[in-house]
Scaffold this active site. Structure first.
Site, PDB file in Angstrom:
ATOM      1  N   GLN A  98      -4.999  35.149   8.321  1.00 45.01           N
ATOM      2  CA  GLN A  98      -4.545  33.766   8.202  1.00 45.01           C
ATOM      3  C   GLN A  98      -4.640  33.043   9.539  1.00 45.01           C
ATOM      4  OE1 GLN A  98      -3.942  33.447   5.049  1.00 45.01           O
ATOM      5  NE2 GLN A  98      -3.821  31.249   5.195  1.00 45.01           N
ATOM      6  N   HIS A 129      10.999  -8.118 -26.569  1.00 46.57           N
ATOM      7  CA  HIS A 129      11.082  -6.733 -27.072  1.00 46.57           C
ATOM      8  C   HIS A 129      11.921  -6.693 -28.347  1.00 46.57           C
ATOM      9  CE1 HIS A 129       9.418  -5.559 -23.211  1.00 46.57           C
ATOM     10  NE2 HIS A 129       9.467  -4.272 -23.533  1.00 46.57           N
ATOM     11  N   SER A 159      -2.939  26.232   7.148  1.00 46.82           N
ATOM     12  CA  SER A 159      -2.780  27.393   6.275  1.00 46.82           C
ATOM     13  C   SER A 159      -1.672  28.315   6.785  1.00 46.82           C
ATOM     14  CB  SER A 159      -4.099  28.157   6.197  1.00 46.82           C
ATOM     15  OG  SER A 159      -4.091  29.048   5.117  1.00 46.82           O
ATOM     16  N   ASP A 186      -8.225  34.590  -1.743  1.00 44.18           N
ATOM     17  CA  ASP A 186      -9.102  33.628  -1.079  1.00 44.18           C
ATOM     18  C   ASP A 186     -10.500  33.621  -1.687  1.00 44.18           C
ATOM     19  OD1 ASP A 186      -7.422  32.433   0.717  1.00 44.18           O
ATOM     20  OD2 ASP A 186      -8.127  33.544   2.465  1.00 44.18           O
ATOM     21  N   GLU A 191       2.589  28.910   1.718  1.00 41.85           N
ATOM     22  CA  GLU A 191       1.372  28.778   0.913  1.00 41.85           C
ATOM     23  C   GLU A 191       1.045  30.105   0.220  1.00 41.85           C
ATOM     24  OE1 GLU A 191      -3.313  27.530   1.667  1.00 41.85           O
ATOM     25  OE2 GLU A 191      -2.065  28.202   3.345  1.00 41.85           O
ATOM     26  N   HIS A 192       0.979  31.167   0.995  1.00 39.57           N
ATOM     27  CA  HIS A 192       0.737  32.512   0.461  1.00 39.57           C
ATOM     28  C   HIS A 192       1.974  33.361   0.743  1.00 39.57           C
ATOM     29  CE1 HIS A 192      -3.211  30.944   1.920  1.00 39.57           C
ATOM     30  NE2 HIS A 192      -3.609  31.319   0.721  1.00 39.57           N
ATOM     31  N   HIS A 204      -7.860  31.035  10.808  1.00 37.43           N
ATOM     32  CA  HIS A 204      -8.307  29.785  10.179  1.00 37.43           C
ATOM     33  C   HIS A 204      -8.453  28.667  11.206  1.00 37.43           C
ATOM     34  CE1 HIS A 204      -8.771  30.168   5.874  1.00 37.43           C
ATOM     35  NE2 HIS A 204      -7.713  30.931   5.806  1.00 37.43           N
ATOM     36  N   ASN A 230      -9.602  18.471   7.180  1.00 34.81           N
ATOM     37  CA  ASN A 230      -8.873  18.316   8.436  1.00 34.81           C
ATOM     38  C   ASN A 230      -7.873  17.171   8.340  1.00 34.81           C
ATOM     39  OD1 ASN A 230     -10.306  15.903   8.748  1.00 34.81           O
ATOM     40  ND2 ASN A 230     -11.792  16.781  10.166  1.00 34.81           N
ATOM     41  N   TYR A 282     -13.839  17.940  -2.561  1.00 38.33           N
ATOM     42  CA  TYR A 282     -14.168  17.908  -1.136  1.00 38.33           C
ATOM     43  C   TYR A 282     -14.198  19.338  -0.600  1.00 38.33           C
ATOM     44  CZ  TYR A 282     -14.474  16.676   3.730  1.00 38.33           C
ATOM     45  OH  TYR A 282     -14.914  16.559   5.027  1.00 38.33           O
TER      46      TYR A 282
END
Length: 420
Positions: free
Chosen positions: A250, A411, A228, A352, A318-319, A253, A205, A119
């Site tokens: 950042q 079993h 982000s 990125d 995240e970063h 975004h 989103n 996506y």
């Protein structure tokens, strides 16, 4: 530690309105297929269509009409992403038969998933770099059918040309002009013209994210991603201008993005805060970046770099950038991050776009338990066993005893059948 700048209170818990809206979309796509997808495309700014597959001729045309400068940049990024994905793939070796006791041989195979949907969000900007980050690792893993779902441009039946050019460079097998929760539902359950896939990956989103949550189990997903974020650990040796630039990169975004500075120097905190305001005046994305910084930006003053590292581990960003005099000395103290950027030259923006590591990364603390998207997401490690009659006879008594203790008579009998 103490705050030099605090964030406004945010609640990113699941919104019941989003849950209900997405549930309705998923159920309608399951029931009506293409007709529902077409209706939602129109509702959210696209055009009605009986088929959403983008012809190869459109990908070729978009690629050919892309400026030579941008095309060269896309190809360079694609080459680095592929090279790193190949290195990661080759680090995961199949395990041939290994005898763990007499007559008992075990191993594992590394097998790509049968199909996936990548996506690629449209949103405020054509994020064609994400097309590279998703499709190339899937192709490198050996996935036989790699699809891409991309929202069409407003008022159009096609996605942005730059995204189509990137998808051609990445080698996508099928590209569909469909976005939103309806795209996730279509690829999870299938429609008249879209065959379902085994896995769906990629950011989006809150509606796309919720749709991935709702179809998980029917298909595999990478992870649930949120807004982000970047966290920079800096000392007095860092450049306020560079750190401010990374924070704003950042922040632009979206309104929920977060730029965080953890520093051992109040003077540096003050200078960086002033630099952020100065640079905002030069940005054409200032309206988004300023609100993001005002609402979500944080500056934390730590008593030491050791404390700064622990703050980063608690936030699990995240970063994560290390912009200190001796960055490698701090690296061993850091455990929780999506991707790590070591030293002033290692700009998050390089990750990125062109460095080669993936920019599809865990957010909102998910880095405490998962890493980012990679070629590994598309590979299954599947075990196998080969047990000789002699090995079976040795294992059977223990297996029979354990099965009997669990009350599973069949079993136990299956184990006992190997004793003779």
């Amino acid at each position: 530690m103490r705050y030099y700048k605090e964030t406004k209170a945010k609640n990113f818990s699941q919104d019941p309105r989003v849950f209900t809206a997405v549930k309705e979309i998923v159920e309608r796509v399951r029931a009506e297929g293409d007709a529902a997808v077409s209706d939602y495309n129109v509702k959210f700014g696209g055009q009605a269509a009986s088929s959403f597959l983008v012809p190869q001729s459109e990908l070729d045309r978009a690629y050919d009409e892309t400026s030579p400068e941008l095309r060269a940049a896309i190809e360079r990024a694609a080459a680095n992403i592929k090279k790193f994905a190949e290195l990661q793939r080759d680090s995961l070796w199949p395990l041939g038969e290994v005898e763990v006791e007499e007559g008992v041989f075990l191993g594992h195979s590394v097998i790509p998933v049968d199909s996936c949907c990548c996506y690629v969000p449209g949103g405020n900007h054509p994020l064609f770099s994400t097309a590279l980050m998703l499709v190339i690792p899937a192709k490198t893993a050996g996935v036989p059918r790699v699809c891409a779902a991309v929202p069409p441009m407003r008022g159009s039946a096609l996605p942005h040309p730059a995204t189509l050019a990137a998808l051609k460079a990445a080698g996508a097998d099928e590209v569909y002009a469909v976005g939103g929760a309806q795209a996730i539902a279509a690829f999870a359950y299938g429609t008249q013209t879209i065959a379902p896939v085994a896995m769906i990956v990629g950011p989006g989103n809150k509606y796309v994210t919720e749709a991935k949550r709702q179809v998980y189990g029917k298909v595999g997903i990478d992870f649930i991603a949120g807004p982000s974020e970047v966290l920079v650990i800096a000392d007095e040796n860092a450049s306020p201008a560079v750190v401010a630039a990374d924070i704003l990169a950042q922040s632009e975004h979206d309104y929920d993005a977060a730029g965080i500075l953890v520093t051992t120097s109040e003077k540096f905190a003050r200078e960086t805060a002033a630099e952020v305001l100065r640079q905002l005046a030069e940005l054409d994305t200032a309206e988004i970046a300023a609100k993001s910084w005002d609402d979500n930006g944080r500056i934390i003053i730590a008593d030491s770099l050791t404390e700064a590292a622990e703050i980063a581990n608690m936030i699990a960003p995240e970063h994560l950038e290390i912009n200190v005099k001796e960055p490698f000395a701090l690296m061993g103290s850091l455990r929780n991050y999506g991707s790590l950027f070591i030293g002033e030259g290692s700009a998050e923006v390089f990750g990125d776009y062109v460095a080669g590591t993936n920019h599809t990364l865990p957010t909102m603390g998910a880095a405490r338990y998962t890493g980012g998207l990679s070629v590994m997401n598309f590979l299954k490690v599947c075990t196998f066993q080969h047990i000789t009659p002699q090995g079976a006879a040795k294992l059977a008594p223990a297996a029979e005893t354990m099965a009997t203790a669990e009350g599973l008579t069949a079993h136990a009998k299956a184990a006992a059948a190997r004793m003779s």
